[in-house]
Design an enzyme around this catalytic site. Structure first.
Site, short mmCIF file in Angstrom:
data_model
loop_
_atom_site.label_atom_id
_atom_site.label_comp_id
_atom_site.label_asym_id
_atom_site.label_seq_id
_atom_site.Cartn_x
_atom_site.Cartn_y
_atom_site.Cartn_z
N THR A 230 41.69 44.76 33.49
CA THR A 230 41.94 43.83 34.59
C THR A 230 40.98 42.66 34.50
O THR A 230 39.86 42.79 33.99
CB THR A 230 41.73 44.50 35.96
OG1 THR A 230 40.34 44.78 36.14
CG2 THR A 230 42.55 45.77 36.08
N ASP A 231 41.42 41.51 35.01
CA ASP A 231 40.44 40.48 35.32
C ASP A 231 39.54 41.07 36.40
O ASP A 231 39.86 42.06 37.05
CB ASP A 231 41.14 39.21 35.81
CG ASP A 231 40.26 37.97 35.69
OD1 ASP A 231 39.03 38.11 35.52
OD2 ASP A 231 40.80 36.85 35.77
N TRP A 232 38.38 40.45 36.59
CA TRP A 232 37.35 41.05 37.44
C TRP A 232 37.80 41.06 38.90
O TRP A 232 37.81 40.05 39.57
CB TRP A 232 36.04 40.29 37.24
CG TRP A 232 35.14 40.88 36.20
CD1 TRP A 232 33.81 41.16 36.35
CD2 TRP A 232 35.47 41.29 34.87
NE1 TRP A 232 33.31 41.72 35.20
CE2 TRP A 232 34.30 41.82 34.28
CE3 TRP A 232 36.64 41.30 34.11
CZ2 TRP A 232 34.27 42.32 32.98
CZ3 TRP A 232 36.62 41.79 32.81
CH2 TRP A 232 35.45 42.30 32.27
N GLY A 233 38.20 42.25 39.35
CA GLY A 233 38.70 42.41 40.71
C GLY A 233 40.20 42.28 40.84
O GLY A 233 40.71 42.11 41.94
N ALA A 234 40.92 42.37 39.72
CA ALA A 234 42.38 42.15 39.76
C ALA A 234 43.18 43.43 39.92
O ALA A 234 44.41 43.39 39.92
CB ALA A 234 42.83 41.43 38.49
#
Length: 792
Positions: A230-234
């Site tokens: 994931t992108d950071w926090g996605a």
């Protein structure tokens, strides 16, 4: 129960609890280490390593270990030079290993749908072939050093505003032929170790949960073998994401969802086979034997300065030249513009690099012993300063030649926010006009990572676009200005005359939560060429200090059949001018049947060739079968589109030297579409898009008490809840304090915007456990004033 991966000496058995634990990060930059599986160490770095040894953040606020700042993607793309991208990737890989980094988060290959995209400086192009070729070269260079790449942001990520909640609505043809194609090229030609999913939803589904794109397309149709992170926090839904094809949640959420996932595994809601896939993919990367750096890191960084300068020299685009360039030594030179002294080398956000040095334009001239007088002319806050303008005009009157440095301020190009205008600051344009009236011999150096309007170019005899040129931009600029090297960059995106000419201009940013890509395929030159729309500077365009003759253009065949894999074009290129230089020969393909959803022409191949004065070379461009194929949604594959085609060879999308007829021997295939898509005039309507795609944008929605969920953002809750407003303000203040960022500074405001517009559950995921889910639920309940909360 247990999860078993590997066999023989590499066989490992993990408890269900440890298997689930492995699929969530340990901290901000590392994965977990369980059952003897090492942690994976990650770092930002699409145009230079941003490794944070101390306090970590994903926004580029905290200081990182010094590293080489190469030109950003909008610059390096304009080199059209694959060999340089290989070298750039390899250099970043070397620096990564010097810090024991295993995976670098890059490159970014999202298509530039609209010039106002706040992160456009980090992306390559409006064209998927050019983007995919450059990304493949960069990844191959990086991974040659034993460092994994993270191809991002998959997919349909075209805006920064509300990027964590926006829903990109894209028809199937545009999705596969335009927005996915660069990813496909990079995956199939380089197999990056990881692919990073974007924050947004695509056609109603969060990318972390997108079964079709992750399993059917990425792993099935393209044969991807690596891990999806994931992108950071996605991460949206831990269980749905693992089932859909996501392997690793980053950063650490404090294992916020592990208990839920464990229960789901026991009940069968979480598929054990797919959890095993995730664990195996993570383990493969963690177990990879990577080289150990044993050299001198300072020496390594010094050795990369020359490469950063070479890339910028090959990327800068000479957009206009009425004979003033190259500058002649011995003439009195005035340099005007604050950006000459405080030259921007990069954008703001997660790609921001701490550099051991930064060579401004003035420093580059000084180091080369070029005499000049300097006047700042303007401030970077956009306020008009008559005294500065007066001094600049006086300096221009005393000079033979004048360099005026124009560009965007740092606040205009940053992760997390989109631009509000395509124009340069008005005070800079006014300054240029005043200087040009005092001295007509004006050269503009443009410092901007994104497309800007260029109506001001009439006041200049030459315009040299430096983009955001990395730490050696000043040294490169000096050599380009005085002709030590000839400019050879070509525009990787179109410069329209007006923002209103951009096909997505009427809809972009208007409702950032539900975003119809109403222009479909028609992005950049695909639109301007099809609509016969005049542009300021076309895709692929760039001038030189020399001239070229392109002759003897021949196709290897006049028919292309279904069993043919490629077609070639042979071309003679001769440098007919006085100095060494480079030309980029470009081949576009065009189908005769234009009364359908199809671009007038698309880039199919290109080649950059350097030639000495008088030198000639024969080059060969290879056109794959994909160039003559269209996406067939009903059969979920690309198919040859039979009929009459044409191969156009030239040096930009608007300058073509030869049109070569070709017949594709295959059944006819066309994409039916409403009339606007057959002959686009003006801007598309949402109604036409819905008729084309079957997708209907959601109406604009302002949530009120009773509507709030975990996915609501503090900005909305704060309108109805003093507690939510207070909590958000405290979080922002603490972040600004911890980062040493004044609240009124651009960085402080950036942090505040991120917090106000991040869904509550995402803030909890990135809080390292300090913001609990029960706290999120309590904030939601308070904002709803006791009304029933809708399901998230």
């Amino acid at each position: 129960m247990t999860i078993t991966i590997g066999s023989g000496a590499t066989r490992r058995e993990l408890s269900d609890q440890d298997a689930i634990k492995l699929t969530s990060g340990k901290d901000f930059w590392s994965s977990e280490s369980v059952a003897g599986i090492p942690a994976i160490r990650m770092s930002d770095g699409p145009h230079g390593l941003r490794y944070q040894a101390q306090a970590s953040d994903h926004l580029g606020i905290n200081e990182a270990v010094p590293a080489t700042a190469f030109p950003t993607a909008s610059a390096s793309a304009s080199s059209w030079d694959l060999s340089l991208l290989v070298k750039m990737g390899a250099a970043i890989g070397e620096e990564a290993r010097s810090m024991n980094v295993d995976v670098v988060l890059g490159p970014g290959v999202n298509i530039k749908r609209n010039p106002l995209g706040g992160r456009n400086f980090e992306f390559f192009s409006e064209d998927p072939l050019l983007t995919g070729a450059l990304a493949t070269a960069w990844i191959n260079g990086l991974q040659s050093q034993g460092v994994g790449a993270s191809l991002k942001h998959f997919a349909g990520n075209s805006q920064e505003t509300d990027r964590l909640r926006s829903n990109s609505l894209i028809d199937a043809t545009a999705l596969h032929e335009l927005y996915l194609e660069a990813f496909r090229l990079a995956v199939t030609h380089s197999q990056p170790e990881t692919v990073m999913i974007a924050y947004n939803l695509l056609n109603g589904t969060y990318m972390s949960d997108h079964e079709y794109l992750l399993n059917t397309v990425l792993r099935g149709q393209w044969g991807y073998k690596g891990a999806v992170i994931t992108d950071w926090g996605a991460l949206n839904d831990k269980i749905a994401s693992l089932n859909a094809g996501t392997d690793l949640e980053m950063p650490s959420s404090g294992h916020l969802f592990d208990k839920l996932a464990l229960v789901a595994l026991k009940t069968g809601k979480l598929d054990r086979f797919r959890l095993t896939r995730a664990v195996a993919n993570i383990t493969t990367i963690a177990d990879r034997n990577r080289p150990v750096f044993t050299g001198d890191r300072d020496a390594l960084l010094k050795s990369h300065v020359a490469l950063a300068q070479q890339i910028e020299e090959n990327s800068a685009v000479l957009m206009k030249n009425d004979g003033i360039l190259p500058l002649q030594p011995g003439r009195k030179l005035a340099v005007i513009g604050t950006l000459a002294d405080q030259t921007r080398i990069q954008g703001a956000g997660s790609s921001h690099i701490t550099t051991p040095q930064s060579i401004s334009i003035l420093a580059g001239l000084k180091a080369a012993n070029r005499a000049y007088t300097y006047a700042p002319g303007y401030t970077l806050n956009g306020s008009a300063e008559p005294k500065l303008v007066k001094a600049a005009v006086e300096a221009a009157q005393e000079a033979d030649d004048v360099i005026v440095v124009l560009g965007l301020p740092a606040t205009a190009e940053a992760e997390g926010t989109d631009r509000t205008t395509m124009a340069l600051p008005a005070d800079q344009v006014a300054l240029l006009h005043a200087v040009a009236q005092a001295n007509a011999n004006v050269v503009v150096l443009l410092v901007a990572g994104s497309v800007v309007t260029t109506d001001w170019a009439k006041d200049a005899k030459a315009v040299l676009n430096l983009f955001l040129g990395g730490e050696a931009v000043g040294a490169a600029a000096q050599r380009l200005l005085f002709g030590t090297v000839s400019p050879s960059g070509k525009l990787a995106e179109t410069y329209p005359l007006r923002y209103e000419d951009v096909p997505s201009s009427a809809l972009y940013g208007k409702d950032p939560l539900s975003v119809p890509y109403a222009e479909s395929l028609y992005v950049g030159y695909r639109y301007y060429d099809k609509a016969n729309q005049d542009v300021a500077f076309p895709f692929g365009f760039g001038l030189s200090y020399t001239s070229f003759a392109i002759t003897n253009i021949h196709l290897s065949a006049t028919h292309f059949a279904s069993n043919d894999r490629t077609l070639t074009v042979s071309i003679d290129v001769k440098n007919t001018g006085p100095v060494r230089g480079a030309e980029v020969v470009q081949a576009y393909v065009s189908v005769a049947d234009q009364n359908q959803l199809v671009a007038k022409q698309t880039l199919a191949a290109f080649h950059k060739v350097w030639l000495d004065s008088g030198e000639q070379q024969t080059i060969t461009l290879t056109l794959p079968a994909r160039a003559f194929s269209r996406w067939d949604e009903s059969h979920q594959q690309f198919t040859l589109a039979g009929g009459a085609w044409q191969v156009n060879v030239g040096t930009s999308s608007r300058h073509q030297i030869a049109q070569l007829p070709l017949t594709v021997d295959a059944p006819a295939f066309r994409v039916e579409a409403p009339s606007w898509y057959q002959k686009p005039v003006g801007l598309p309507s949402v109604e036409a898009f819905t008729a084309l795609s079957g997708l209907t944008p959601a109406p604009a929605f302002s949530p009120k008490p009773g509507d709030f969920t975990r996915l609501s953002v503090p900005r909305d809750l704060a309108k109805y809840s003093k507690v939510a407003r207070l909590v958000a303000s405290v979080v922002i203040a603490n972040m600004q304090k911890n980062d040493g960022t004044p609240k009124d500074s651009p960085e402080g405001q950036f942090l505040a915007t991120i917090v106000w517009d991040t869904p509550l559950v995402r803030l909890a995921q990135q809080s390292g456990g300090s913001l609990k889910l029960w706290m999120v639920d309590a904030l939601v309940k308070l904002a709803n004033h006791g009304k029933k909360t809708p399901r998230s």
